[in-house]
Scaffold this motif. Structure first.
Motif, PDB file in Angstrom:
ATOM      1  N   GLY A 212      66.576 -46.029  51.472  1.00  0.00           N
ATOM      2  CA  GLY A 212      66.737 -44.578  51.389  1.00  0.00           C
ATOM      3  C   GLY A 212      65.668 -43.923  50.528  1.00  0.00           C
ATOM      4  N   ILE A 213      65.342 -44.555  49.416  1.00  0.00           N
ATOM      5  CA  ILE A 213      64.303 -43.995  48.531  1.00  0.00           C
ATOM      6  C   ILE A 213      62.930 -44.162  49.169  1.00  0.00           C
ATOM      7  N   ALA A 214      62.698 -45.304  49.817  1.00  0.00           N
ATOM      8  CA  ALA A 214      61.421 -45.508  50.511  1.00  0.00           C
ATOM      9  C   ALA A 214      61.215 -44.450  51.586  1.00  0.00           C
ATOM     10  N   ARG A 215      62.278 -44.124  52.316  1.00  0.00           N
ATOM     11  CA  ARG A 215      62.190 -43.076  53.342  1.00  0.00           C
ATOM     12  C   ARG A 215      61.846 -41.733  52.712  1.00  0.00           C
ATOM     13  N   ALA A 216      62.470 -41.435  51.571  1.00  0.00           N
ATOM     14  CA  ALA A 216      62.205 -40.169  50.890  1.00  0.00           C
ATOM     15  C   ALA A 216      60.766 -40.087  50.404  1.00  0.00           C
ATOM     16  N   LEU A 217      60.202 -41.219  49.980  1.00  0.00           N
ATOM     17  CA  LEU A 217      58.843 -41.236  49.439  1.00  0.00           C
ATOM     18  C   LEU A 217      57.770 -41.234  50.519  1.00  0.00           C
ATOM     19  N   ALA A 218      58.110 -41.684  51.717  1.00  0.00           N
ATOM     20  CA  ALA A 218      57.102 -41.898  52.758  1.00  0.00           C
ATOM     21  C   ALA A 218      56.349 -40.622  53.111  1.00  0.00           C
ATOM     22  N   THR A 219      57.008 -39.479  53.048  1.00  0.00           N
ATOM     23  CA  THR A 219      56.354 -38.212  53.410  1.00  0.00           C
ATOM     24  C   THR A 219      55.581 -37.607  52.237  1.00  0.00           C
ATOM     25  N   GLU A 220      55.521 -38.327  51.120  1.00  0.00           N
ATOM     26  CA  GLU A 220      54.836 -37.869  49.905  1.00  0.00           C
ATOM     27  C   GLU A 220      55.304 -36.462  49.503  1.00  0.00           C
ATOM     28  N   PRO A 221      56.615 -36.308  49.289  1.00  0.00           N
ATOM     29  CA  PRO A 221      57.158 -34.982  48.972  1.00  0.00           C
ATOM     30  C   PRO A 221      56.762 -34.523  47.579  1.00  0.00           C
ATOM     31  N   LYS A 222      56.745 -33.221  47.411  1.00  0.00           N
ATOM     32  CA  LYS A 222      56.513 -32.654  46.078  1.00  0.00           C
ATOM     33  C   LYS A 222      57.811 -32.628  45.275  1.00  0.00           C
ATOM     34  N   ILE A 223      58.958 -32.535  45.962  1.00  0.00           N
ATOM     35  CA  ILE A 223      60.268 -32.542  45.301  1.00  0.00           C
ATOM     36  C   ILE A 223      61.162 -33.567  45.980  1.00  0.00           C
ATOM     37  N   ILE A 224      61.834 -34.378  45.173  1.00  0.00           N
ATOM     38  CA  ILE A 224      62.839 -35.310  45.688  1.00  0.00           C
ATOM     39  C   ILE A 224      64.173 -34.954  45.055  1.00  0.00           C
ATOM     40  N   PHE A 225      65.164 -34.663  45.882  1.00  0.00           N
ATOM     41  CA  PHE A 225      66.521 -34.409  45.425  1.00  0.00           C
ATOM     42  C   PHE A 225      67.324 -35.699  45.559  1.00  0.00           C
ATOM     43  N   MET A 226      68.106 -36.016  44.529  1.00  0.00           N
ATOM     44  CA  MET A 226      68.874 -37.254  44.526  1.00  0.00           C
ATOM     45  C   MET A 226      70.307 -36.952  44.086  1.00  0.00           C
ATOM     46  N   ASP A 227      71.253 -37.240  44.967  1.00  0.00           N
ATOM     47  CA  ASP A 227      72.661 -36.939  44.698  1.00  0.00           C
ATOM     48  C   ASP A 227      73.403 -38.226  44.332  1.00  0.00           C
TER      49      ASP A 227
ATOM     50  N   PHE B 193      73.747 -43.537  50.895  1.00  0.00           N
ATOM     51  CA  PHE B 193      72.565 -44.158  51.501  1.00  0.00           C
ATOM     52  C   PHE B 193      71.960 -43.322  52.634  1.00  0.00           C
ATOM     53  N   GLY B 194      72.784 -42.776  53.532  1.00  0.00           N
ATOM     54  CA  GLY B 194      72.295 -41.864  54.552  1.00  0.00           C
ATOM     55  C   GLY B 194      71.368 -42.505  55.574  1.00  0.00           C
ATOM     56  N   LEU B 195      71.517 -43.797  55.823  1.00  0.00           N
ATOM     57  CA  LEU B 195      70.672 -44.471  56.806  1.00  0.00           C
ATOM     58  C   LEU B 195      71.321 -44.408  58.182  1.00  0.00           C
ATOM     59  N   PHE B 196      70.494 -44.430  59.216  1.00  0.00           N
ATOM     60  CA  PHE B 196      71.001 -44.452  60.582  1.00  0.00           C
ATOM     61  C   PHE B 196      71.214 -45.906  60.997  1.00  0.00           C
ATOM     62  N   PRO B 197      72.466 -46.291  61.269  1.00  0.00           N
ATOM     63  CA  PRO B 197      72.753 -47.715  61.503  1.00  0.00           C
ATOM     64  C   PRO B 197      72.105 -48.277  62.761  1.00  0.00           C
ATOM     65  N   TRP B 198      71.758 -47.417  63.730  1.00  0.00           N
ATOM     66  CA  TRP B 198      71.168 -47.892  64.973  1.00  0.00           C
ATOM     67  C   TRP B 198      69.641 -48.045  64.873  1.00  0.00           C
ATOM     68  N   LEU B 199      69.073 -47.661  63.719  1.00  0.00           N
ATOM     69  CA  LEU B 199      67.641 -47.816  63.500  1.00  0.00           C
ATOM     70  C   LEU B 199      67.381 -48.980  62.548  1.00  0.00           C
ATOM     71  N   THR B 200      66.261 -49.653  62.745  1.00  0.00           N
ATOM     72  CA  THR B 200      65.866 -50.716  61.830  1.00  0.00           C
ATOM     73  C   THR B 200      65.419 -50.111  60.497  1.00  0.00           C
ATOM     74  N   VAL B 201      65.213 -50.977  59.516  1.00  0.00           N
ATOM     75  CA  VAL B 201      64.674 -50.534  58.227  1.00  0.00           C
ATOM     76  C   VAL B 201      63.359 -49.796  58.441  1.00  0.00           C
ATOM     77  N   TYR B 202      62.479 -50.383  59.237  1.00  0.00           N
ATOM     78  CA  TYR B 202      61.176 -49.761  59.523  1.00  0.00           C
ATOM     79  C   TYR B 202      61.374 -48.375  60.122  1.00  0.00           C
ATOM     80  N   GLU B 203      62.241 -48.276  61.118  1.00  0.00           N
ATOM     81  CA  GLU B 203      62.448 -47.007  61.824  1.00  0.00           C
ATOM     82  C   GLU B 203      63.090 -45.961  60.929  1.00  0.00           C
ATOM     83  N   ASN B 204      63.978 -46.373  60.033  1.00  0.00           N
ATOM     84  CA  ASN B 204      64.577 -45.437  59.091  1.00  0.00           C
ATOM     85  C   ASN B 204      63.525 -44.839  58.169  1.00  0.00           C
ATOM     86  N   VAL B 205      62.635 -45.680  57.657  1.00  0.00           N
ATOM     87  CA  VAL B 205      61.597 -45.193  56.740  1.00  0.00           C
ATOM     88  C   VAL B 205      60.584 -44.321  57.488  1.00  0.00           C
TER      89      VAL B 205
END
Length: 246
Positions: A143-158, A84-96
């Motif tokens: 985690g996926i919403a955070r990855a999409l927010a910057t509108e990346p050209k490549i998304i890596f998923m492990d 997941f790679g989320l920061f536990p001290w940040l809210t959902v909004y702040e993580n994204v």
């Protein structure tokens, strides 16, 4: 031939183990097409995640070359982690929002983007929640919403669905496919589940046992949406199993 958005040339990787060099990746060559969904499979421990980290720039120590399409930089990439790679001290909004903070956007624009992504995954009611209060499926949606927010050209998923139960994983795969078909980023994913690779991928790279080399690239011509219980699906699944476990 369409030029690659990212290309590996003779990529070789050693690990240090007990004072000895251990060859992990052996002279790998690969070209990923813009907008495709590419999945890596192979035996456990073969180096699938290591290749992914090299392509994304997270792993710097290797021999060979990683070439990006002209104008492409690491700021055009996002990574979705297995844990997941989320920061536990940040809210959902702040993580994204995190990846947007370095882009010089106003708070209002960042808010519009974050809320768009949260709505995409049905998470808008959880914007002020913290990760510890979410289910595994919801955390990976963040985690996926955070990855999409910057509108990346490549998304890596492990192995992004490996921590989820089968029903939640299937729901999230379908959501991901809908987003990919609408936005057409290039997705490069690692999985250890052959059926998952077949459900998602345009092409599948099969790694040999360590020291790993991409032995074969299988073109997945099954029509979308994929019929997961068709004889054609099972036949291709058998073919891949034979390649992975000869």
């Amino acid at each position: 031939m369409m030029p690659g958005i990212i290309t590996l040339k003779n990529v070789t990787k050693y690990f240090e183990e007990h004072g000895r060099k251990l060859l992990v990746l052996d002279n790998n060559n690969l070209s990923i097409r813009p907008g495709e969904f590419f999945v890596l499979v192979g035996p456990s421990g073969s180096g699938k995640s290591t290749i992914l980290r090299i392509m994304s720039g997270l792993e710097k120590s290797y021999k060979g070359e990683v070439q990006l399409a002209p104008g492409l930089t690491q700021t055009d990439m996002s990574f979705v982690f297995q844990q997941f790679g989320l920061f536990p001290w940040l809210t959902v909004y702040e993580n994204v929002e995190l990846g947007l903070l370095s882009q010089g956007l106003s708070a209002r624009v960042r808010q519009d983007i974050v809320m768009r992504e949260l709505r995409q995954f049905g998470l808008e009611k959880f914007a002020k929640s913290y990760p510890k209060g979410l289910s595994g499926g919801m955390r990976q949606r963040v985690g996926i919403a955070r990855a999409l927010a910057t509108e990346p050209k490549i998304i890596f998923m492990d192995e992004p669905f490996s921590e989820l139960d089968s029903f939640t994983a299937e729901e999230l795969r379908q959501e991901l496919l809908q987003i990919w078909q609408a936005r057409k980023p290039t997705i490069i994913m690692v999985t250890h589940i052959v059926a998952e690779a077949l459900e998602l991928a345009d092409r599948i790279g099969v790694l040999s046992p360590r020291p790993a080399r991409i032995e074969k690239i299988v073109v997945n011509k099954l029509p979308r949406p994929r019929a997961l219980r068709s004889k054609e699906f099972f036949a291709l699944e058998d073919e891949l199993y034979k390649l992975i476990r000869p």
